[in-house]
Design a protein around this motif. Structure first.
Motif, PDB file in Angstrom:
ATOM      1  N   GLU A   1      23.446  41.640  43.159  1.00  0.00           N
ATOM      2  CA  GLU A   1      23.637  42.458  41.971  1.00  0.00           C
ATOM      3  C   GLU A   1      25.005  42.247  41.329  1.00  0.00           C
ATOM      4  N   GLN A   2      26.023  41.982  42.152  1.00  0.00           N
ATOM      5  CA  GLN A   2      27.372  41.869  41.603  1.00  0.00           C
ATOM      6  C   GLN A   2      28.265  41.070  42.559  1.00  0.00           C
ATOM      7  N   ILE A   3      29.021  40.127  42.004  1.00  0.00           N
ATOM      8  CA  ILE A   3      30.024  39.391  42.761  1.00  0.00           C
ATOM      9  C   ILE A   3      31.348  39.539  42.011  1.00  0.00           C
ATOM     10  N   VAL A   4      32.342  40.073  42.715  1.00  0.00           N
ATOM     11  CA  VAL A   4      33.647  40.330  42.094  1.00  0.00           C
ATOM     12  C   VAL A   4      34.710  39.450  42.749  1.00  0.00           C
ATOM     13  N   PHE A   5      35.441  38.698  41.937  1.00  0.00           N
ATOM     14  CA  PHE A   5      36.570  37.907  42.418  1.00  0.00           C
ATOM     15  C   PHE A   5      37.841  38.698  42.120  1.00  0.00           C
ATOM     16  N   ALA A   6      38.518  39.127  43.162  1.00  0.00           N
ATOM     17  CA  ALA A   6      39.716  39.949  42.993  1.00  0.00           C
ATOM     18  C   ALA A   6      40.966  39.132  43.276  1.00  0.00           C
ATOM     19  N   ASN A   7      41.920  39.201  42.365  1.00  0.00           N
ATOM     20  CA  ASN A   7      43.160  38.436  42.501  1.00  0.00           C
ATOM     21  C   ASN A   7      44.347  39.305  42.104  1.00  0.00           C
ATOM     22  N   ASP A   8      45.403  39.222  42.879  1.00  0.00           N
ATOM     23  CA  ASP A   8      46.640  39.914  42.544  1.00  0.00           C
ATOM     24  C   ASP A   8      47.797  38.972  42.855  1.00  0.00           C
ATOM     25  N   HIS A   9      48.467  38.517  41.791  1.00  0.00           N
ATOM     26  CA  HIS A   9      49.506  37.498  41.955  1.00  0.00           C
ATOM     27  C   HIS A   9      50.687  38.001  42.777  1.00  0.00           C
ATOM     28  N   GLN A  10      51.087  39.237  42.570  1.00  0.00           N
ATOM     29  CA  GLN A  10      52.273  39.764  43.236  1.00  0.00           C
ATOM     30  C   GLN A  10      52.105  39.844  44.754  1.00  0.00           C
ATOM     31  N   THR A  11      50.931  40.236  45.204  1.00  0.00           N
ATOM     32  CA  THR A  11      50.725  40.410  46.650  1.00  0.00           C
ATOM     33  C   THR A  11      50.057  39.213  47.309  1.00  0.00           C
ATOM     34  N   GLY A  12      49.522  38.296  46.489  1.00  0.00           N
ATOM     35  CA  GLY A  12      48.802  37.151  47.040  1.00  0.00           C
ATOM     36  C   GLY A  12      47.351  37.450  47.352  1.00  0.00           C
ATOM     37  N   LEU A  13      46.865  38.594  46.878  1.00  0.00           N
ATOM     38  CA  LEU A  13      45.466  38.956  47.149  1.00  0.00           C
ATOM     39  C   LEU A  13      44.514  37.949  46.522  1.00  0.00           C
ATOM     40  N   LYS A  14      43.620  37.434  47.348  1.00  0.00           N
ATOM     41  CA  LYS A  14      42.481  36.645  46.888  1.00  0.00           C
ATOM     42  C   LYS A  14      41.290  37.116  47.719  1.00  0.00           C
ATOM     43  N   ALA A  15      40.348  37.756  47.064  1.00  0.00           N
ATOM     44  CA  ALA A  15      39.210  38.330  47.782  1.00  0.00           C
ATOM     45  C   ALA A  15      37.956  38.223  46.935  1.00  0.00           C
ATOM     46  N   ILE A  16      36.824  38.237  47.617  1.00  0.00           N
ATOM     47  CA  ILE A  16      35.530  38.270  46.932  1.00  0.00           C
ATOM     48  C   ILE A  16      34.757  39.463  47.489  1.00  0.00           C
ATOM     49  N   ILE A  17      34.268  40.296  46.599  1.00  0.00           N
ATOM     50  CA  ILE A  17      33.448  41.450  46.989  1.00  0.00           C
ATOM     51  C   ILE A  17      32.027  41.182  46.524  1.00  0.00           C
ATOM     52  N   GLY A  18      31.083  41.242  47.442  1.00  0.00           N
ATOM     53  CA  GLY A  18      29.690  40.990  47.113  1.00  0.00           C
ATOM     54  C   GLY A  18      28.839  42.228  47.282  1.00  0.00           C
ATOM     55  N   VAL A  19      28.126  42.608  46.238  1.00  0.00           N
ATOM     56  CA  VAL A  19      27.136  43.681  46.303  1.00  0.00           C
ATOM     57  C   VAL A  19      25.771  43.021  46.222  1.00  0.00           C
ATOM     58  N   HIS A  20      25.045  43.035  47.319  1.00  0.00           N
ATOM     59  CA  HIS A  20      23.743  42.368  47.341  1.00  0.00           C
ATOM     60  C   HIS A  20      22.641  43.246  46.784  1.00  0.00           C
ATOM     61  N   ASN A  21      22.539  44.480  47.287  1.00  0.00           N
ATOM     62  CA  ASN A  21      21.414  45.333  46.913  1.00  0.00           C
ATOM     63  C   ASN A  21      21.812  46.793  47.079  1.00  0.00           C
ATOM     64  N   SER A  22      21.488  47.622  46.091  1.00  0.00           N
ATOM     65  CA  SER A  22      21.813  49.054  46.161  1.00  0.00           C
ATOM     66  C   SER A  22      20.571  49.920  46.027  1.00  0.00           C
TER      67      SER A  22
END
Length: 366
Positions: free
Chosen positions: A32-53
């Motif tokens: 249903e949703q794939i979110v690419f999260a990035n934060d330059h200051q902290t170095g955050l690189k993450a992917i959040i996956g919502v498959h089914n709700s």
């Protein structure tokens, strides 16, 4: 004159590339949703996956690992979030399936600021995704994430939460192993049953201890020799090499590390009658369930077997955490497993196929 790229066109190209990488990916399953999260200051690189709700907000752990390629991280989040949908459904929980992969070395890259940045990324989903602890994360990390969002669980019992979920995961796996042993070996106890535990993290170590206390002969392997020795000592067992554990002569193999350990190379060399462990996505590909069956090896579908942790989390989400009720719920896992084995035998299919079919029906995908 130097011609500069139009930022709007460049952004559109990048978005198109990312969408193609997701939608054309072999593990994409109408997420249903794939979110690419990035934060330059902290170095955050993450992917959040919502498959089914379909059953409720998507719930699943945060996994931190030093992925060598972004494609590997995407593969993991797609597979793991789908597995959470199936796990939550077959565990009888009012939750959908989701997952987060945080890219980085959990031993060297964690900072409070990084955890807080991930919390803000989760908060932006407004409760559509509920985070919990997974590989590479700790109770302290979840508390840090919780400084920026209320949508995080597996937190400190002092605040009314369930705390570390791994003991409940280990309990569910131990009960499932008993179910498999009863079916294959015709025994109601584990005395003298030879069990190989691959991975001595929080779940693997607790599982080894429980099995040892039940009288099993336990073999333990882990990439950290000290951790392997501690787990083996607590179980009254012995340490074996990480390269040997999968091929040890055992009655039960319990993979409790990372996934894809059941593949074209390992399955022909297995010397076990049962595979039943806590690791997610143990089958490298769906066809490997059949490969196990053709070798006469009973496979306990991992997302059924390892549901104890998310069951623990679900009682936190409800706001009525009760440890006794959690244990009672975890003790239902063997019933589901038996149903899967019975249907598989009746229909001439493998347990993983039956489990997938049951889960898909429950999440509105049949």
């Amino acid at each position: 004159m130097v011609r500069r790229a139009n930022p709007a066109i460049q952004a559109l190209k990048e978005e198109t590339y990312i969408m193609s990488a997701v939608f054309d990916h072999g593990e994409f399953d109408h997420h249903e949703q794939i979110v690419f999260a990035n934060d330059h200051q902290t170095g955050l690189k993450a992917i959040i996956g919502v498959h089914n709700s379909f059953l409720g907000p998507a719930a699943g752990g945060v996994r931190m690992a030093p992925y060598a390629r972004m494609e590997d991280a995407l593969t993991d989040v797609l597979r793991l979030s789908r597995g959470m949908s199936y796990k939550n459904a077959l565990a009888g929980l009012p939750l959908g399936g989701g997952k987060t992969v945080l890219i980085g070395n959990p031993r060297t890259d964690k900072t409070p600021a990084l955890m807080a940045a991930l919390g803000r990324a989760i908060e932006r989903l407004n409760g559509r995704y509920l985070a919990a602890e997974d590989v590479g994360m700790t109770l302290a990390d979840m508390e840090q994430i919780a400084t920026e969002t209320s949508h995080v669980f597996g937190r400190d019992p002092k605040a009314g939460f369930g705390g570390e979920p791994s003991p409940m995961t280990a309990l569910g796996v131990a009960l499932s192993i008993r179910t498999c042993v009863r079916r294959v070996l015709g025994r109601d106890d584990l005395k003298g049953v030879r069990i190989g535990v691959q991975g001595a993290g929080a779940v693997g170590a607790d599982l080894a201890r429980q099995l040892g206390e039940a009288g099993a002969e336990v073999l333990v392997a882990d990439v950290d020799p000290a951790r392997a020795q501690a787990a083996a000592s607590a179980a009254g067992g012995q340490v074996v090499g990480v390269g040997d554990i999968l091929f040890a002569d055992v009655d039960v193999l319990a993979p409790c590390a990372l996934g894809a350990v059941l593949n074209d190379e390992t399955i022909p060399a297995l010397r076990t009658k049962i595979v039943c462990g806590a690791a997610n996505n143990q089958l490298a590909e769906p066809r490997h369930g059949l490969a196990l069956a053709q070798r006469g090896i009973l496979y306990g579908p991992d997302y059924v077997v390892n549901a104890g942790g998310i069951i623990n989390v679900a009682y936190e989400v409800s706001g009525t955490y009760d440890a006794a009720k959690v244990v009672e719920h975890v003790q239902r896992i063997p019933r589901t497993l038996e149903q899967i084995f019975e249907e598989a035998a009746d229909e001439g299919l493998t347990p993983d196929v039956i489990a997938d079919r049951m889960a898909q029906r429950l999440i509105g995908r049949s």
